[in-house]
Design a protein around this motif. Structure first.
Motif, PDB file in Angstrom:
ATOM      1  N   GLY A 108      -3.672  -6.808  -3.229  1.00  0.00           N
ATOM      2  CA  GLY A 108      -4.502  -7.771  -2.517  1.00  0.00           C
ATOM      3  C   GLY A 108      -3.696  -8.611  -1.534  1.00  0.00           C
ATOM      4  O   GLY A 108      -4.153  -8.899  -0.428  1.00  0.00           O
TER       5      GLY A 108
ATOM      6  N   SER B  29     -11.359 -12.676  -4.101  1.00  0.00           N
ATOM      7  CA  SER B  29     -10.963 -11.764  -5.171  1.00  0.00           C
ATOM      8  C   SER B  29      -9.506 -11.996  -5.558  1.00  0.00           C
ATOM      9  O   SER B  29      -9.154 -11.935  -6.733  1.00  0.00           O
ATOM     10  CB  SER B  29     -11.167 -10.320  -4.709  1.00  0.00           C
ATOM     11  N   PHE B  30      -8.664 -12.255  -4.582  1.00  0.00           N
ATOM     12  CA  PHE B  30      -7.246 -12.505  -4.838  1.00  0.00           C
ATOM     13  C   PHE B  30      -7.072 -13.794  -5.642  1.00  0.00           C
ATOM     14  O   PHE B  30      -6.284 -13.839  -6.583  1.00  0.00           O
ATOM     15  CB  PHE B  30      -6.499 -12.598  -3.510  1.00  0.00           C
TER      16      PHE B  30
ATOM     17  N   GLU C 192     -11.505 -10.232   0.338  1.00  0.00           N
ATOM     18  CA  GLU C 192     -10.282 -10.121  -0.444  1.00  0.00           C
ATOM     19  C   GLU C 192      -9.741 -11.470  -0.892  1.00  0.00           C
ATOM     20  O   GLU C 192      -9.207 -11.579  -2.004  1.00  0.00           O
ATOM     21  CB  GLU C 192      -9.222  -9.376   0.358  1.00  0.00           C
TER      22      GLU C 192
ATOM     23  N   LEU D 158      -2.999  -6.449   1.430  1.00  0.00           N
ATOM     24  CA  LEU D 158      -4.214  -6.243   2.207  1.00  0.00           C
ATOM     25  C   LEU D 158      -4.573  -7.486   3.019  1.00  0.00           C
ATOM     26  O   LEU D 158      -4.985  -7.383   4.170  1.00  0.00           O
ATOM     27  CB  LEU D 158      -5.365  -5.845   1.286  1.00  0.00           C
ATOM     28  N   ILE D 159      -4.396  -8.645   2.442  1.00  0.00           N
ATOM     29  CA  ILE D 159      -4.650  -9.891   3.178  1.00  0.00           C
ATOM     30  C   ILE D 159      -3.689 -10.005   4.355  1.00  0.00           C
ATOM     31  O   ILE D 159      -4.088 -10.330   5.479  1.00  0.00           O
ATOM     32  CB  ILE D 159      -4.532 -11.109   2.227  1.00  0.00           C
TER      33      ILE D 159
ATOM     34  N   GLN E 224      -7.552  -1.154  -4.755  1.00  0.00           N
ATOM     35  CA  GLN E 224      -8.110  -2.360  -5.363  1.00  0.00           C
ATOM     36  C   GLN E 224      -9.242  -2.025  -6.317  1.00  0.00           C
ATOM     37  O   GLN E 224      -9.568  -2.820  -7.167  1.00  0.00           O
ATOM     38  CB  GLN E 224      -8.636  -3.297  -4.274  1.00  0.00           C
TER      39      GLN E 224
ATOM     40  N   ALA F 101     -12.723  -7.761   5.571  1.00  0.00           N
ATOM     41  CA  ALA F 101     -11.708  -7.528   4.534  1.00  0.00           C
ATOM     42  C   ALA F 101     -11.105  -8.848   4.061  1.00  0.00           C
ATOM     43  O   ALA F 101     -10.901  -9.047   2.862  1.00  0.00           O
ATOM     44  CB  ALA F 101     -10.628  -6.592   5.057  1.00  0.00           C
TER      45      ALA F 101
ATOM     46  N   SER G 112      -7.256  -0.682   0.058  1.00  0.00           N
ATOM     47  CA  SER G 112      -8.615  -1.060  -0.357  1.00  0.00           C
ATOM     48  C   SER G 112      -9.098  -0.177  -1.496  1.00  0.00           C
ATOM     49  O   SER G 112      -9.715  -0.675  -2.445  1.00  0.00           O
ATOM     50  CB  SER G 112      -9.581  -0.919   0.833  1.00  0.00           C
TER      51      SER G 112
END
Length: 97
Positions: A41, A26-27, A23, A44-45, A92, A19, A89
């Motif tokens: 994001g 992408s972030f 991520e 999630l990180i 996203q 993850a 997730s």
């Protein structure tokens, strides 16, 4: 039973690492124009890093996590936490977007 717990910890570490690896780029690169995905994001990180630190069970990190995020030490709380991460997730939009 300890073998099963060890396998679950390894799978949690692998999924959190995956993850984070998916991520972070992408972030940084993809969500600059979409603030909602950027916030999701970021959470999630943070949650992936928190779960990685929890699963490593180092003494210094364990005490800090127990003091601030004690819900991870309860099986029901950890399950809700994992469902929250799954929801983030899904929010996203997946890998194809």
């Amino acid at each position: 039973l300890p073998e099963l717990i060890w396998r679950i910890r390894v799978l949690n570490l692998a999924s959190c690492t995956l993850a984070l690896l998916l991520e972070i780029p992408s972030f940084i690169l993809g969500n600059l124009l979409n603030p909602a995905k950027m916030v999701l994001g970021g959470y999630l990180i943070f949650f992936s890093g928190l779960l990685c630190c929890f699963e490593m069970h180092t003494p210094v990190l364990s005490q800090m996590i127990k003091d601030n995020f004690g819900v991870l030490y309860n099986p029901i709380g950890r399950a809700i936490f994992l469902f929250l991460m799954g929801g983030l997730s899904i929010g996203q939009g997946g890998l194809l977007q």
